[in-house]
Motif scaffolding. Structure first.
Motif, mmCIF file in Angstrom:
data_model
loop_
_atom_site.group_PDB
_atom_site.id
_atom_site.type_symbol
_atom_site.label_atom_id
_atom_site.label_comp_id
_atom_site.label_asym_id
_atom_site.label_seq_id
_atom_site.Cartn_x
_atom_site.Cartn_y
_atom_site.Cartn_z
ATOM 1 N N SER A 153 -6.109 6.694 -2.838
ATOM 2 C CA SER A 153 -5.681 5.476 -2.268
ATOM 3 C C SER A 153 -6.120 4.329 -2.881
ATOM 4 O O SER A 153 -5.165 3.131 -2.948
ATOM 5 C CB SER A 153 -6.644 5.487 -0.905
ATOM 6 O OG SER A 153 -6.304 4.160 0.102
ATOM 7 N N VAL B 165 3.779 3.659 3.104
ATOM 8 C CA VAL B 165 4.729 3.772 1.910
ATOM 9 C C VAL B 165 6.098 4.000 2.383
ATOM 10 O O VAL B 165 7.254 3.432 2.025
ATOM 11 C CB VAL B 165 4.159 4.660 0.894
ATOM 12 C CG1 VAL B 165 5.335 4.845 -0.192
ATOM 13 C CG2 VAL B 165 2.815 3.932 0.095
ATOM 14 N N SER C 96 -9.993 0.213 -9.865
ATOM 15 C CA SER C 96 -9.539 1.589 -10.051
ATOM 16 C C SER C 96 -10.026 2.522 -10.990
ATOM 17 O O SER C 96 -10.257 3.553 -10.918
ATOM 18 C CB SER C 96 -7.869 1.593 -10.017
ATOM 19 O OG SER C 96 -7.569 0.616 -11.108
ATOM 20 N N LEU D 61 -1.831 6.137 4.242
ATOM 21 C CA LEU D 61 -1.134 5.600 2.938
ATOM 22 C C LEU D 61 0.264 6.036 3.048
ATOM 23 O O LEU D 61 1.137 5.246 2.786
ATOM 24 C CB LEU D 61 -1.944 6.647 2.021
ATOM 25 C CG LEU D 61 -1.458 6.340 0.518
ATOM 26 C CD1 LEU D 61 -1.874 5.060 -0.239
ATOM 27 C CD2 LEU D 61 -1.813 7.597 -0.279
ATOM 28 N N THR E 250 -3.573 3.632 -5.668
ATOM 29 C CA THR E 250 -2.401 3.444 -5.169
ATOM 30 C C THR E 250 -2.291 1.728 -4.738
ATOM 31 O O THR E 250 -1.484 1.132 -5.153
ATOM 32 C CB THR E 250 -2.016 4.058 -4.001
ATOM 33 O OG1 THR E 250 -1.880 5.494 -4.246
ATOM 34 C CG2 THR E 250 -0.692 3.722 -3.385
#
Length: 557
Positions: free
Chosen positions: A136, A486, A391, A482, A139
């Protein structure tokens, strides 16, 4: 000819000044990064800056992380083109901080060490939860990174005056955009791998100061131009916008009422509600914002940093009102759209107009334009560094140290992997950004907010406040939110089926809204609940420990 490139002499001066100021900023920030690298000795130093920042410093850094190119260029442009409706983004972004302050900041600081997953995995099985949190985080971060880097490419071609048929250092506009994306990517990799959180934080503090100074200077010049008479400013803005009094009223862009089509009117109003929900709830789930709460020594400092951030960000968004309406009044809607259909160049165009008025002629316009352009570059660099750090930290700390190595990795190994991760994520972002230059930047940012609110926020709130919540619920909440966000965007008019879509010549959309939050956020919470009740796993003792820790800070690192 566009106002930004009104005269060849002015354009040339703006180009030289922009490059000079940008190089000065890069040199200063690289010096800070090298200095910070000498202070970075442990994992805590790399991930959390040694928890050595005060509430004010962290508040400035949060402001620097949060006020992205989308805020500075995008919101000013939206207000310049759509008036009242353009300010809705500002309101949403600001109100979101109340959610972060009341529900997340202190509890997160008390409960975790370096990443969002530290809180989620505290009373769960480590490997599935940390894997989901890492997926997550990466992304959300990559969508945000794409938006910033694509914006950087578009901005540099405009500000260096590279038009179709012209070149700069032998590069045409497309080559210059690619070169800019590679340069921004390389710098962000250096900031993160060399300086870690300390270097990144100081870069964000410098950038926040520059951005606030630039916005304040332009606001004062706009108000001085109208002798501090807001009524005259708004009147001129409405007249120059080409939309008349409707410019100062709601309904020009969002929640538009379509005569004779009740269904479309309903969808438009739901889209507005959906956007608002995603903006307000998304901030409390953004990984690069959440990790900032770990850089302060105490929960009290975490609360203070959010209060400072609210003050800094709130003041900035008030300034965007003057920038947006000032651009509408002094540049005009037609000139802004002629330069950039999305209005992203409204602030630089306003800077040039003000420079001509107050500093005299094309040289004055070029000077102020160059200053604001350099601030815009600084904004992009600071935000991409924060995103890359979030990240790479998640990949190293959550996935490598706790999933691959099952908690047996040394601090040295972890930091090495984090640095390598920054290199890989930077390279992937550069490659994707080069191929994503035709994508809509606002779409990417909105998707990042929707994903954060749909997947991360339900898992965080359930972990902190629901005694029965378990591993299955956390995994279901993250992946459910998630994927739903999307998929809904992929099948929405944002991607296909409308003239403004990413693929206007194709049509596979069936979801009528551009913003998925109104469905994907409740779906994320629902998935978390279903996953929890279907599993028998339950650990009351661990929840009691988390509750005590989150409320008191006992045992916090």
């Amino acid at each position: 000819m566009s106002t930004v490139l009104a005269a060849e002499a002015g354009g040339s001066t703006a180009r030289n000044l922009t490059i000079t100021l940008f190089l000065v900023f890069v040199a200063v920030t690289l010096a800070i990064t090298i200095w910070a690298s000498r202070q970075t000795k442990t994992a805590t130093d790399f991930y959390a800056g040694g928890r050595s920042f005060s509430g004010f410093q962290n508040g400035m850094a949060i402001g620097g992380d949060y006020m992205s190119a989308a805020s500075f260029l995008g919101i000013a442009g939206l207000i310049a083109l759509y008036g009242y409706d353009g300010f809705l983004y500002s309101i949403g972004f600001l109100v979101a901080w109340l959610v972060a302050l009341l529900l997340v900041a202190e509890l997160l600081r008390n409960s975790g060490r370096y990443t969002m997953a530290d809180v989620l995995a505290f009373r769960m099985r480590q490997r599935p939860v940390r894997t989901a949190a890492a997926v997550s985080t990466i992304t959300v971060s990559i969508f945000y990174l794409l938006a910033q880097m694509v914006g950087a490419g578009a901005l540099v071609a405009l500000l260096l005056g590279i038009k179709p048929g012209t070149t700069f250092l032998g590069m045409d506009a497309d080559t210059a955009k690619v070169a800019t994306i590679i340069m921004v990517g390389a710098l962000m990799i250096i900031y993160v791998t060399v300086g870690g959180m300390k270097g990144t934080t100081y870069v964000q503090i410098v950038k926040a100061f520059l951005l606030m100074s630039g916005a304040l200077l332009m606001t004062l010049l706009v108000l001085a131009k109208y002798k501090f008479n807001l009524s005259s400013l708004l009147g001129d803005a409405a007249a120059s916008s080409g939309k008349g009094s409707a410019f100062l009223e709601p309904g020009l862009r969002y929640g538009v009422e379509v005569a004779g089509n009740a269904t479309q009117t309903f969808y438009n109003k739901m889209d507005l509600l959906s956007l608002g929900i995603a903006l307000v709830l998304g901030t409390a789930g953004l990984p690069h914002i959440l990790i900032r709460f770990y850089t302060v020594p105490t929960a009290k400092a975490a609360r203070k940093s959010v209060l400072w951030a609210i003050g800094i960000i709130g003041a900035f968004y008030l300034l965007t009102l003057a920038l947006g309406f000032g651009a509408a009044a002094l540049v005009g809607g037609k000139e802004i759209v002629a330069q950039d259909k999305a209005g992203n160049t409204a602030a630089p165009q306003l800077a040039e107009a003000l420079g001509k008025d107050f500093l005299g002629g094309n040289l004055g316009g070029a000077t102020l334009l160059a200053i604001i352009a350099a601030v815009a570059f600084a904004t992009i660099l600071a935000v991409v560094a924060g995103l890359t750090l979030a990240s790479s930290s998640s990949l190293a700390h959550d996935f490598y140290a706790n999933v691959v190595k099952k908690g047996q990795a040394s601090e040295r190994q972890e930091v090495t992997v984090a640095r390598l991760s920054a290199l890989v994520i930077g390279a992937v972002s550069i490659a994707l950004s080069i191929y994503a230059q035709s994508l809509n930047v606002a779409f990417l940012v909105a998707l990042a907010f929707a994903v954060a609110a749909s997947g991360n926020l339900p898992a965080i709130l359930y972990s902190l406040f629901w005694k029965r919540f378990n591993t299955s619920g956390a995994v279901w909440a993250i992946y459910g939110g998630l994927l739903s966000a999307v998929l809904l965007v992929f099948f929405s008019p944002v991607v296909s089926g409308a003239p403004t879509s990413m693929f206007p010549e194709h049509d596979w959309h069936w979801f009528p809204l551009s913003n998925p939050g109104i469905l994907s956020i409740p779906f994320g919470f629902l998935c978390g609940w279903i996953g929890t009740v279907l599993s028998t796993e339950h650990d009351e003792e661990k929840y009691a420990e988390l509750e005590v820790r989150s409320l008191t800070g006992a045992g916090a690192h």
